[in-house]
Enzyme design. Structure first.
Site, PDB file in Angstrom:
ATOM      1  N   GLU A   1     -29.976  78.353  17.893  1.00 19.24           N
ATOM      2  CA  GLU A   1     -31.207  78.726  17.199  1.00 19.24           C
ATOM      3  C   GLU A   1     -31.289  80.219  16.898  1.00 19.24           C
ATOM      4  O   GLU A   1     -32.347  80.739  16.559  1.00 19.24           O
ATOM      5  CB  GLU A   1     -32.410  78.254  18.010  1.00 19.24           C
ATOM      6  CG  GLU A   1     -32.413  76.737  18.162  1.00 19.24           C
ATOM      7  CD  GLU A   1     -33.612  76.200  18.910  1.00 19.24           C
ATOM      8  OE1 GLU A   1     -34.469  77.009  19.329  1.00 19.24           O
ATOM      9  OE2 GLU A   1     -33.696  74.973  19.074  1.00 19.24           O
TER      10      GLU A   1
ATOM     11  N   LYS B   1     -42.374  67.543  16.130  1.00 20.39           N
ATOM     12  CA  LYS B   1     -41.082  67.525  15.448  1.00 20.39           C
ATOM     13  C   LYS B   1     -41.036  66.286  14.562  1.00 20.39           C
ATOM     14  O   LYS B   1     -41.101  65.163  15.062  1.00 20.39           O
ATOM     15  CB  LYS B   1     -39.940  67.493  16.462  1.00 20.39           C
ATOM     16  CG  LYS B   1     -39.823  68.751  17.314  1.00 20.39           C
ATOM     17  CD  LYS B   1     -38.750  68.579  18.378  1.00 20.39           C
ATOM     18  CE  LYS B   1     -38.531  69.853  19.172  1.00 20.39           C
ATOM     19  NZ  LYS B   1     -37.580  69.645  20.303  1.00 20.39           N
TER      20      LYS B   1
END
Length: 429
Positions: free
Chosen positions: A210, A340
């Protein structure tokens, strides 16, 4: 009928593309009778909850080590497309319910949540473009003007990095900024300073999935100390201007009823005390997945102990699933939910879960996945739902920065109507 009003679905296409980790994922196209084409890419997680909707992979070891998505692509073309042609792209709920019914399974394992979500998001984008309005306005209406506080993952551990750090994410949170543009600058400056701090200590500055740094560190506390040092060195006040947040991802190191960190097993109550000590010692405003996804009793204890001090976010605990969130509400486990899109597999169900959270004073944090693409839907979703918070990684890697840049454009579009959540106390506690 004008071009823009003829919003019947005329064709649906899908293909296998690569995500930010070099793994296959789905890209879907929804073509409308008016000539508009909606395009969407589906993300994929590394640390996944056991109760997430099913991501369909091929399992053919001769292609991408079994990670291919040609089966899901085929399902879009052969199972979904024939049943959706002619439906109105503006009727998002009907489209999503139709796909869920075609799949017929409780977790979208028949066709794949990745197949369904790709079409769901592409249809929404086509609908927005047909009405000549941005996606955040299409989904959120006239009140969609709240820019989220970013929770920026700048040190990676756990399943997101090949290092010895137990916790998965150590984040900086620019709560004291007055605009999203300012918040992004603060985060970028602290991130750059953190690179200097690590370099001065002889620590590696390679990055994880990330975009955060992934050095080998002696303990979780050392990571927090480094962040506090970087915040100060960048010229900001820890806790007042830039706070900290954690994604513990405790399910990843939960074994036989114990939490194994720093090389030793610990009972749930002991681990909760440890998290409490971290909150007392550092300017932490949010803790995600502080306990195992099925350790409901300990989640209740954690919420009783720390819920009035910090935001306690359920990710693996809730998996963007309204049924699991309802249980959390009833049992008073956690006070926030991570959202999500691919955990549940459709835009409609995602919006329903956010609505349930909002009606029960549960905060929502819109989130990316570790395997991302250039798709910026979550930036629009954060503004559309007035969530007030977004997790989309560090301040490097273009698949992360793309979401931040989209939020900058949205803030510019809104002009004087734009409100930064941190400036009005709507970010994490």
């Amino acid at each position: 009928m004008s071009k823009f009003l003829d919003t019947a679905i005329e064709a649906i296409a899908a293909r296998e593309i690569l995500d930010s980790r070099g793994r296959p994922t789905i890209e879907a196209e929804v073509h409308l009778a008016n000539g508009v084409v909606g395009l969407a890419q589906v993300p994929s997680g590394a640390s996944t909850g056991s109760f997430e909707a099913h991501e369909l992979r091929d399992g053919d070891k001769s292609r991408y080590g079994g990670k291919g998505v040609l089966k899901a692509v085929k399902n879009v073309k052969e199972a979904l497309a024939p049943k959706l042609l002619g439906l109105d792209a503006l009727n998002q709920e009907l489209l999503d319910r139709t796909m869920i019914a075609i799949d017929g399974s409780p977790n979208k394992s028949s066709l794949g949540a990745n197949a369904i979500l790709g079409v769901s998001l592409a249809a929404a984008k086509a609908g927005a473009e047909s009405l000549d309005i941005p996606l955040y306005r299409y989904l959120g209406g006239p009140l969609a003007n709240l820019l989220p506080v970013p929770l920026m993952n700048v040190i990676n551990g756990g399943a997101h990095a090949s290092n010895n750090v137990d916790f998965q994410e150590f984040m900086i949170v620019p709560i004291g900024a007055t605009s999203f543009r300012e918040a992004l600058r603060w985060g970028a400056e602290v991130f750059a300073t953190l690179s200097q701090v690590l370099d001065e200590k002889g620590l590696l500055t390679g990055v994880g999935d990330e975009g955060g740094f992934a050095p080998n560190l002696e303990s979780n506390q050392v990571a927090l100390e480094l962040l506090v040092a970087a915040i100060k060195k960048a010229g900001y006040k820890p806790g007042e201007e830039v706070a900290l947040a954690l994604d513990v991802a405790a399910s990843e190191f939960y074994k036989n009823g114990q939490y194994v960190y720093d090389g030793k097993p610990h009972a749930p109550a002991e681990f909760i005390d440890y998290l409490g000590q971290l909150v007392d010692q550092y300017p932490i405003v949010s803790i995600e997945d502080g306990l195992h996804e099925e350790d409901w009793q300990s989640w209740q204890l954690l919420t009783q102990k720390l819920g009035s001090q910090v935001q306690l976010v359920g990710d693996d605990l809730f998996v963007t699933n309204a049924t699991r969130l309802q249980r959390g509400i009833e049992e008073k486990a956690a006070n926030a939910i991570l959202i999500k899109l691919n955990q549940i597999g459709s835009l409609t169900e995602t919006l329903e879960t956010i609505d349930l959270a909002t009606r029960n004073s549960i905060r929502s944090v819109i989130s990316h996945r570790s395997g991302e693409t250039e798709d910026t839907t979550i930036a629009d979703l954060a503004v559309a739902t007035r969530a007030g918070q977004i997790k989309t990684g560090s301040l490097c890697r273009s698949e992360r920065v793309a979401k931040y840049n989209r939020l900058l454009r949205i803030e510019d579009e809104l002009g004087d109507r734009a409100v930064y959540a941190g400036a009005v106390g709507l970010g994490p506690k």
